[in-house]
Design a protein around this motif. Structure first.
Motif, PDB file in Angstrom:
ATOM      1  N   TRP A 247      57.882  41.100 -25.469  1.00 30.32           N
ATOM      2  CA  TRP A 247      56.537  41.513 -25.101  1.00 30.32           C
ATOM      3  C   TRP A 247      56.461  42.983 -24.721  1.00 30.32           C
ATOM      4  CZ3 TRP A 247      52.865  38.132 -26.357  1.00 30.32           C
ATOM      5  CH2 TRP A 247      53.224  36.794 -26.489  1.00 30.32           C
ATOM      6  N   ASP A 248      57.499  43.493 -24.087  1.00 29.90           N
ATOM      7  CA  ASP A 248      57.467  44.892 -23.647  1.00 29.90           C
ATOM      8  C   ASP A 248      57.729  45.881 -24.772  1.00 29.90           C
ATOM      9  OD1 ASP A 248      60.112  44.007 -23.838  1.00 29.90           O
ATOM     10  OD2 ASP A 248      60.828  45.451 -22.361  1.00 29.90           O
ATOM     11  N   LYS A 249      58.088  45.358 -25.971  1.00 26.20           N
ATOM     12  CA  LYS A 249      58.353  46.229 -27.118  1.00 26.20           C
ATOM     13  C   LYS A 249      57.190  46.265 -28.118  1.00 26.20           C
ATOM     14  CE  LYS A 249      62.623  47.162 -25.854  1.00 26.20           C
ATOM     15  NZ  LYS A 249      63.002  48.511 -25.380  1.00 26.20           N
ATOM     16  N   LEU A 250      56.140  45.503 -27.863  1.00 28.82           N
ATOM     17  CA  LEU A 250      55.007  45.466 -28.786  1.00 28.82           C
ATOM     18  C   LEU A 250      54.324  46.828 -28.832  1.00 28.82           C
ATOM     19  CD1 LEU A 250      53.326  42.053 -27.856  1.00 28.82           C
ATOM     20  CD2 LEU A 250      54.771  42.537 -29.850  1.00 28.82           C
ATOM     21  N   GLU A 251      53.848  47.201 -30.028  1.00 28.82           N
ATOM     22  CA  GLU A 251      53.068  48.428 -30.143  1.00 28.82           C
ATOM     23  C   GLU A 251      51.787  48.295 -29.316  1.00 28.82           C
ATOM     24  OE1 GLU A 251      52.149  49.583 -34.121  1.00 28.82           O
ATOM     25  OE2 GLU A 251      54.230  49.569 -34.792  1.00 28.82           O
ATOM     26  N   GLU A 252      51.306  49.417 -28.845  1.00 30.03           N
ATOM     27  CA  GLU A 252      50.072  49.417 -28.065  1.00 30.03           C
ATOM     28  C   GLU A 252      48.927  48.810 -28.872  1.00 30.03           C
ATOM     29  OE1 GLU A 252      47.147  52.567 -25.660  1.00 30.03           O
ATOM     30  OE2 GLU A 252      49.012  53.267 -26.604  1.00 30.03           O
ATOM     31  N   GLY A 253      48.217  47.894 -28.277  1.00 26.97           N
ATOM     32  CA  GLY A 253      47.060  47.270 -28.922  1.00 26.97           C
ATOM     33  C   GLY A 253      47.379  45.996 -29.680  1.00 26.97           C
ATOM     34  N   MET A 254      48.678  45.698 -29.924  1.00 25.70           N
ATOM     35  CA  MET A 254      49.013  44.511 -30.705  1.00 25.70           C
ATOM     36  C   MET A 254      48.545  43.225 -30.034  1.00 25.70           C
ATOM     37  SD  MET A 254      52.717  44.891 -32.579  1.00 25.70           S
ATOM     38  CE  MET A 254      52.813  45.587 -34.250  1.00 25.70           C
ATOM     39  N   LEU A 255      48.746  43.107 -28.733  1.00 23.56           N
ATOM     40  CA  LEU A 255      48.358  41.886 -28.040  1.00 23.56           C
ATOM     41  C   LEU A 255      46.852  41.668 -28.132  1.00 23.56           C
ATOM     42  CD1 LEU A 255      49.215  39.485 -26.339  1.00 23.56           C
ATOM     43  CD2 LEU A 255      48.978  40.913 -24.295  1.00 23.56           C
ATOM     44  N   GLU A 256      46.095  42.738 -28.046  1.00 24.96           N
ATOM     45  CA  GLU A 256      44.639  42.627 -28.139  1.00 24.96           C
ATOM     46  C   GLU A 256      44.191  42.329 -29.568  1.00 24.96           C
ATOM     47  OE1 GLU A 256      45.894  44.700 -24.634  1.00 24.96           O
ATOM     48  OE2 GLU A 256      46.269  45.201 -26.738  1.00 24.96           O
ATOM     49  N   ASP A 257      44.899  42.864 -30.563  1.00 29.65           N
ATOM     50  CA  ASP A 257      44.469  42.768 -31.957  1.00 29.65           C
ATOM     51  C   ASP A 257      44.970  41.525 -32.683  1.00 29.65           C
ATOM     52  OD1 ASP A 257      43.120  45.152 -31.740  1.00 29.65           O
ATOM     53  OD2 ASP A 257      44.676  46.365 -32.698  1.00 29.65           O
ATOM     54  N   ILE A 258      46.096  40.965 -32.262  1.00 31.21           N
ATOM     55  CA  ILE A 258      46.753  39.910 -33.037  1.00 31.21           C
ATOM     56  C   ILE A 258      46.540  38.553 -32.362  1.00 31.21           C
ATOM     57  CG2 ILE A 258      48.966  39.055 -33.879  1.00 31.21           C
ATOM     58  CD1 ILE A 258      49.832  41.969 -34.237  1.00 31.21           C
ATOM     59  N   GLU A 259      45.726  37.751 -32.998  1.00 35.63           N
ATOM     60  CA  GLU A 259      45.316  36.459 -32.451  1.00 35.63           C
ATOM     61  C   GLU A 259      46.490  35.545 -32.065  1.00 35.63           C
ATOM     62  OE1 GLU A 259      43.684  32.708 -34.772  1.00 35.63           O
ATOM     63  OE2 GLU A 259      42.184  34.289 -34.716  1.00 35.63           O
ATOM     64  N   PRO A 260      47.509  35.362 -32.929  1.00 38.73           N
ATOM     65  CA  PRO A 260      48.597  34.452 -32.558  1.00 38.73           C
ATOM     66  C   PRO A 260      49.382  34.891 -31.321  1.00 38.73           C
ATOM     67  CG  PRO A 260      48.604  34.838 -34.927  1.00 38.73           C
ATOM     68  CD  PRO A 260      47.657  35.822 -34.323  1.00 38.73           C
ATOM     69  N   LEU A 261      49.456  36.198 -31.058  1.00 35.95           N
ATOM     70  CA  LEU A 261      50.139  36.649 -29.854  1.00 35.95           C
ATOM     71  C   LEU A 261      49.394  36.190 -28.611  1.00 35.95           C
ATOM     72  CD1 LEU A 261      51.274  40.294 -30.745  1.00 35.95           C
ATOM     73  CD2 LEU A 261      52.700  38.233 -30.559  1.00 35.95           C
ATOM     74  N   ARG A 262      48.079  36.271 -28.655  1.00 33.24           N
ATOM     75  CA  ARG A 262      47.291  35.811 -27.517  1.00 33.24           C
ATOM     76  C   ARG A 262      47.445  34.302 -27.337  1.00 33.24           C
ATOM     77  NH1 ARG A 262      43.613  39.121 -30.167  1.00 33.24           N
ATOM     78  NH2 ARG A 262      42.238  37.375 -30.677  1.00 33.24           N
ATOM     79  N   GLU A 263      47.458  33.576 -28.468  1.00 29.86           N
ATOM     80  CA  GLU A 263      47.627  32.128 -28.381  1.00 29.86           C
ATOM     81  C   GLU A 263      49.014  31.787 -27.842  1.00 29.86           C
ATOM     82  OE1 GLU A 263      47.590  28.047 -31.092  1.00 29.86           O
ATOM     83  OE2 GLU A 263      47.375  29.992 -32.086  1.00 29.86           O
ATOM     84  N   LEU A 264      50.023  32.503 -28.303  1.00 28.89           N
ATOM     85  CA  LEU A 264      51.385  32.220 -27.863  1.00 28.89           C
ATOM     86  C   LEU A 264      51.543  32.493 -26.380  1.00 28.89           C
ATOM     87  CD1 LEU A 264      54.122  31.334 -28.983  1.00 28.89           C
ATOM     88  CD2 LEU A 264      54.705  33.730 -29.301  1.00 28.89           C
ATOM     89  N   ARG A 265      50.954  33.558 -25.913  1.00 26.85           N
ATOM     90  CA  ARG A 265      51.025  33.850 -24.476  1.00 26.85           C
ATOM     91  C   ARG A 265      50.343  32.753 -23.665  1.00 26.85           C
ATOM     92  NH1 ARG A 265      50.918  39.645 -21.707  1.00 26.85           N
ATOM     93  NH2 ARG A 265      53.110  39.289 -22.172  1.00 26.85           N
ATOM     94  N   SER A 266      49.230  32.235 -24.167  1.00 28.10           N
ATOM     95  CA  SER A 266      48.540  31.154 -23.470  1.00 28.10           C
ATOM     96  C   SER A 266      49.385  29.878 -23.478  1.00 28.10           C
ATOM     97  CB  SER A 266      47.187  30.870 -24.124  1.00 28.10           C
ATOM     98  OG  SER A 266      46.327  31.977 -23.996  1.00 28.10           O
ATOM     99  N   MET A 267      50.045  29.606 -24.617  1.00 24.65           N
ATOM    100  CA  MET A 267      50.896  28.421 -24.713  1.00 24.65           C
ATOM    101  C   MET A 267      52.048  28.513 -23.727  1.00 24.65           C
ATOM    102  SD  MET A 267      51.005  28.054 -28.887  1.00 24.65           S
ATOM    103  CE  MET A 267      52.241  26.747 -28.953  1.00 24.65           C
ATOM    104  N   LYS A 268      52.617  29.709 -23.572  1.00 24.93           N
ATOM    105  CA  LYS A 268      53.750  29.880 -22.671  1.00 24.93           C
ATOM    106  C   LYS A 268      53.346  29.730 -21.220  1.00 24.93           C
ATOM    107  CE  LYS A 268      56.955  30.295 -25.640  1.00 24.93           C
ATOM    108  NZ  LYS A 268      57.979  29.245 -25.709  1.00 24.93           N
TER     109      LYS A 268
END
Length: 250
Positions: free
Chosen positions: A228-249
């Protein structure tokens, strides 16, 4: 070599390859010859497809992930004709994963479904929670790339989308270090360059060109999931599955 030095080295390699690729690449309707924005189709990609489908890794896979790259659109179509289910992401993974199931799509629409402009109209959006419930694991992951060496390490566009797709699917348990990975490229994209892979780099077991199949021994596969700390800036906001995965975790 620091990370910044390594990325600078990769950039020089990409630039060198892109000058050769321009001679054989097919322009994209949106990005023309801007190879930093898309993975190009190329003269001879149909021959590469024919070679790839001869591999046991393809023949034995019922569920495949095939990246949304121009050079493997024909492979997505071929997989549907061969009765295989295909997972694909939208450009930049922004709208997540889509499933193309030949049992759900009429064969008259398979070719259109294999294209990026058609898959969202004809295929079906699938959330990560549903992917985890699919009755089979992903047997094969296929990608295009900007360039690759003989050890199966890719010099992509620089955004790391295939590494991210692997990490997402690894985290939810649908791929593992035994899952085969394949890169489809033109001969001019295969280099002898040395490259030190990062912990998140997803190596390829096979490199399939318009002329041959290169089998890679001990291709590196990450087992770290999302860094998570290596993601490019804006990826978490832009990429739907990342947001879903964070919610699942959570």
């Amino acid at each position: 070599m620091t990370i910044s030095q390594a990325e600078s080295h990769k950039h020089l390699i990409r630039t060198k390859v892109w000058s050769q690729l321009r001679k054989v690449a097919l322009p994209d309707s949106r990005f023309h010859h801007d190879y930093s924005s898309f993975i190009a189709d190329f003269e001879g990609s149909s021959a590469a497809t024919d070679l790839l489908v001869s591999l046991p890794a393809y023949k034995n896979a019922d569920l495949l992930f095939i990246a949304p790259d121009n050079c493997i659109q024909a492979l997505r179509y071929r997989a549907l004709k061969d009765g295989k289910t295909v997972l694909v992401t939208t450009y930049g993974i922004r709208r997540g994963f889509w499933i193309l199931d030949p049992n759900e799509i009429h064969e008259s629409k398979w070719e259109m479904a294999s294209m990026l402009d058609g898959m969202e109209r004809i295929g079906r959006h699938i959330a990560l929670a549903e992917i985890t419930k699919l009755p089979m694991d992903i047997g094969l992951m296929v990608t295009g790339t900007g360039a690759i060496n003989y050890k199966g390490l890719r010099f992509g566009k620089g955004h790391g989308f295939f590494d991210l797709e692997w990490a997402i699917l690894y985290t939810i348990g649908k791929v593992n270090k035994k899952t085969k990975t394949i890169a489809v490229v033109h001969e001019c994209q295969v280099l002898d360059e040395e490259l030190r892979g990062e912990v998140w780099d997803t190596g390829c077991d096979f490199v399939v060109t318009n002329k041959k199949i290169i089998e890679v021994e001990d291709a590196s596969k990450p087992n770290c999931g999302i860094l998570w700390d290596k993601l490019e800036e804006g990826m978490l906001e832009d990429i739907e599955p990342l947001r879903e995965l964070r919610s699942m975790k959570k």
